[in-house]
Design an enzyme around this catalytic site. Structure first.
Site, PDB file in Angstrom:
ATOM      1  N   GLY A 112       1.994   9.059 -27.149  1.00  0.00           N
ATOM      2  CA  GLY A 112       2.305  10.141 -28.075  1.00  0.00           C
ATOM      3  C   GLY A 112       2.837  11.325 -27.299  1.00  0.00           C
ATOM      4  O   GLY A 112       2.644  11.416 -26.080  1.00  0.00           O
ATOM      5  N   GLN A 172       4.848  20.006 -25.485  1.00  0.00           N
ATOM      6  CA  GLN A 172       4.656  19.437 -24.137  1.00  0.00           C
ATOM      7  C   GLN A 172       5.956  19.375 -23.340  1.00  0.00           C
ATOM      8  O   GLN A 172       5.941  19.172 -22.136  1.00  0.00           O
ATOM      9  CB  GLN A 172       4.035  18.031 -24.225  1.00  0.00           C
ATOM     10  N   CYS A 218      -4.062  12.917 -21.518  1.00  0.00           N
ATOM     11  CA  CYS A 218      -2.982  13.771 -22.006  1.00  0.00           C
ATOM     12  C   CYS A 218      -1.926  13.889 -20.913  1.00  0.00           C
ATOM     13  O   CYS A 218      -2.267  14.129 -19.753  1.00  0.00           O
ATOM     14  CB  CYS A 218      -3.527  15.157 -22.368  1.00  0.00           C
ATOM     15  N   LEU A 219      -0.664  13.726 -21.299  1.00  0.00           N
ATOM     16  CA  LEU A 219       0.417  13.816 -20.309  1.00  0.00           C
ATOM     17  C   LEU A 219       0.492  15.196 -19.682  1.00  0.00           C
ATOM     18  O   LEU A 219       1.049  15.348 -18.598  1.00  0.00           O
ATOM     19  CB  LEU A 219       1.758  13.443 -20.959  1.00  0.00           C
ATOM     20  N   HIS A 277      -4.934  14.145 -31.890  1.00  0.00           N
ATOM     21  CA  HIS A 277      -4.656  14.691 -30.552  1.00  0.00           C
ATOM     22  C   HIS A 277      -3.326  15.465 -30.580  1.00  0.00           C
ATOM     23  O   HIS A 277      -3.227  16.573 -30.053  1.00  0.00           O
ATOM     24  CB  HIS A 277      -4.626  13.536 -29.548  1.00  0.00           C
ATOM     25  N   GLU A 278      -2.299  14.863 -31.199  1.00  0.00           N
ATOM     26  CA  GLU A 278      -0.969  15.503 -31.227  1.00  0.00           C
ATOM     27  C   GLU A 278      -0.952  16.731 -32.143  1.00  0.00           C
ATOM     28  O   GLU A 278      -0.333  17.753 -31.808  1.00  0.00           O
ATOM     29  CB  GLU A 278       0.113  14.505 -31.672  1.00  0.00           C
ATOM     30  N   HIS A 282      -2.211  19.679 -30.461  1.00  0.00           N
ATOM     31  CA  HIS A 282      -1.201  20.315 -29.601  1.00  0.00           C
ATOM     32  C   HIS A 282      -0.368  21.339 -30.386  1.00  0.00           C
ATOM     33  O   HIS A 282      -0.010  22.394 -29.858  1.00  0.00           O
ATOM     34  CB  HIS A 282      -0.233  19.273 -29.021  1.00  0.00           C
TER      35      HIS A 282
HETATM   36  O1  GNR Z   1      -0.535   8.853 -23.740  1.00  0.00           O
HETATM   37  C1  GNR Z   1      -1.514   9.318 -24.330  1.00  0.00           C
HETATM   38  N1  GNR Z   1      -2.610   8.529 -24.511  1.00  0.00           N
HETATM   39  C2  GNR Z   1      -3.669   8.872 -25.352  1.00  0.00           C
HETATM   40  C3  GNR Z   1      -4.830   8.122 -25.265  1.00  0.00           C
HETATM   41  C4  GNR Z   1      -5.907   8.397 -26.098  1.00  0.00           C
HETATM   42  C5  GNR Z   1      -5.824   9.435 -27.006  1.00  0.00           C
HETATM   43  C6  GNR Z   1      -4.668  10.201 -27.085  1.00  0.00           C
HETATM   44  C7  GNR Z   1      -3.600   9.928 -26.271  1.00  0.00           C
HETATM   45  S1  GNR Z   1      -2.153  10.865 -26.401  1.00  0.00           S
HETATM   46  C8  GNR Z   1      -1.510  10.723 -24.774  1.00  0.00           C
HETATM   47  C9  GNR Z   1      -0.140  11.374 -24.671  1.00  0.00           C
HETATM   48  C10 GNR Z   1      -0.269  12.854 -24.926  1.00  0.00           C
HETATM   49  O2  GNR Z   1      -0.653  13.653 -24.118  1.00  0.00           O
HETATM   50  N2  GNR Z   1       0.056  13.283 -26.115  1.00  0.00           N
HETATM   51  O3  GNR Z   1      -0.061  14.581 -26.425  1.00  0.00           O
HETATM   52 NI    NI Z   2      -1.653  15.358 -25.134  1.00  0.00          NI
END
Ligand code: GNR
Ligand code: NI
Length: 176
Positions: free
Chosen positions: A46, A51, A94-95, A136-137, A140
């Site tokens: 995601g 980001q 999270c990236l 999660h997104e 952000h």
């Molecule tokens: O790549 C991602 N893996 C992930 C694993 C578990 C829960 C959420 C994520 S999102 C993350 C990519 C990211 O930072 N998205 O904002």
């Molecule tokens: Ni993230």
């Protein structure tokens, strides 16, 4: 096709609240494509626009496993309409917080309203990894990171580590 540099903790850009997308046009679709390229390159499942430094309420997700056909999804102006009382725990990463993983508890399922890449209103009832990833997104888009959902002790540890890393190796967009 263009891969954009990722914004990394503790960059305050990650704490910005993103603004709604006003128009779903060719330029926005191109940006969504760049977000997908950036996510696949990382690789991640995601990515939120902030980001890559764009404070827009949009995100991309692809949950296809390795060897499967890619399944890119674009969510514009997403809104959580309802969340389950049932919770589930996933190990998240999270990236923008490279190489750090922690278990996070969130609603197990959510109903989300959004515009697709054609600007058409859609709704999805998400569960499992899609529910976790959407939450999660969407966090952000509101300047919230998954480390905000873990203990303060762990969060302080992560912040300290990334502040030190940033000091030793300033981001490339800093001049001088
Ligand atoms: O790549 C991602 N893996 C992930 C694993 C578990 C829960 C959420 C994520 S999102 C993350 C990519 C990211 O930072 N998205 O904002
Ligand atoms: Ni993230």
């Amino acid at each position: 096709m263009s891969i954009k540099p990722l914004i990394i903790l503790p960059d305050p850009i990650l704490r910005q609240v993103s603004k709604p997308v006003e128009r779903v046009d060719a330029q926005l679709r191109k940006f969504a494509g760049d977000m997908l390229d950036t996510m696949y390159d990382a690789p991640g499942i995601g990515l939120a626009a902030i980001q890559v430094g764009e404070p827009l309420r949009m995100l991309v997700i692809d949950l296809a496993k390795e060897g499967e056909e890619p399944a890119p999804q674009v969510f514009i102006n997403p809104e959580v309409l309802a969340s389950s009382d049932e919770r589930s725990v996933y190990e998240e990463g999270c990236l923008s917080i490279p190489d750090y993983y922690a278990e996070v508890e969130r609603p197990a399922s959510v109903r989300v309203k959004y515009l697709d890449r054609d600007g058409k209103q859609q709704e999805v009832a998400a569960e499992g990894l899609l529910a976790t990833c959407l939450q999660h997104e969407i966090d952000h888009l509101n300047g919230v990171l998954f480390i905000d959902h873990i203990s303060k002790l762990k969060r302080d540890m992560v912040m300290k580590k990334f502040k030190k890393l940033a000091k030793d190796k300033p981001p490339t967009r800093m001049v001088g």
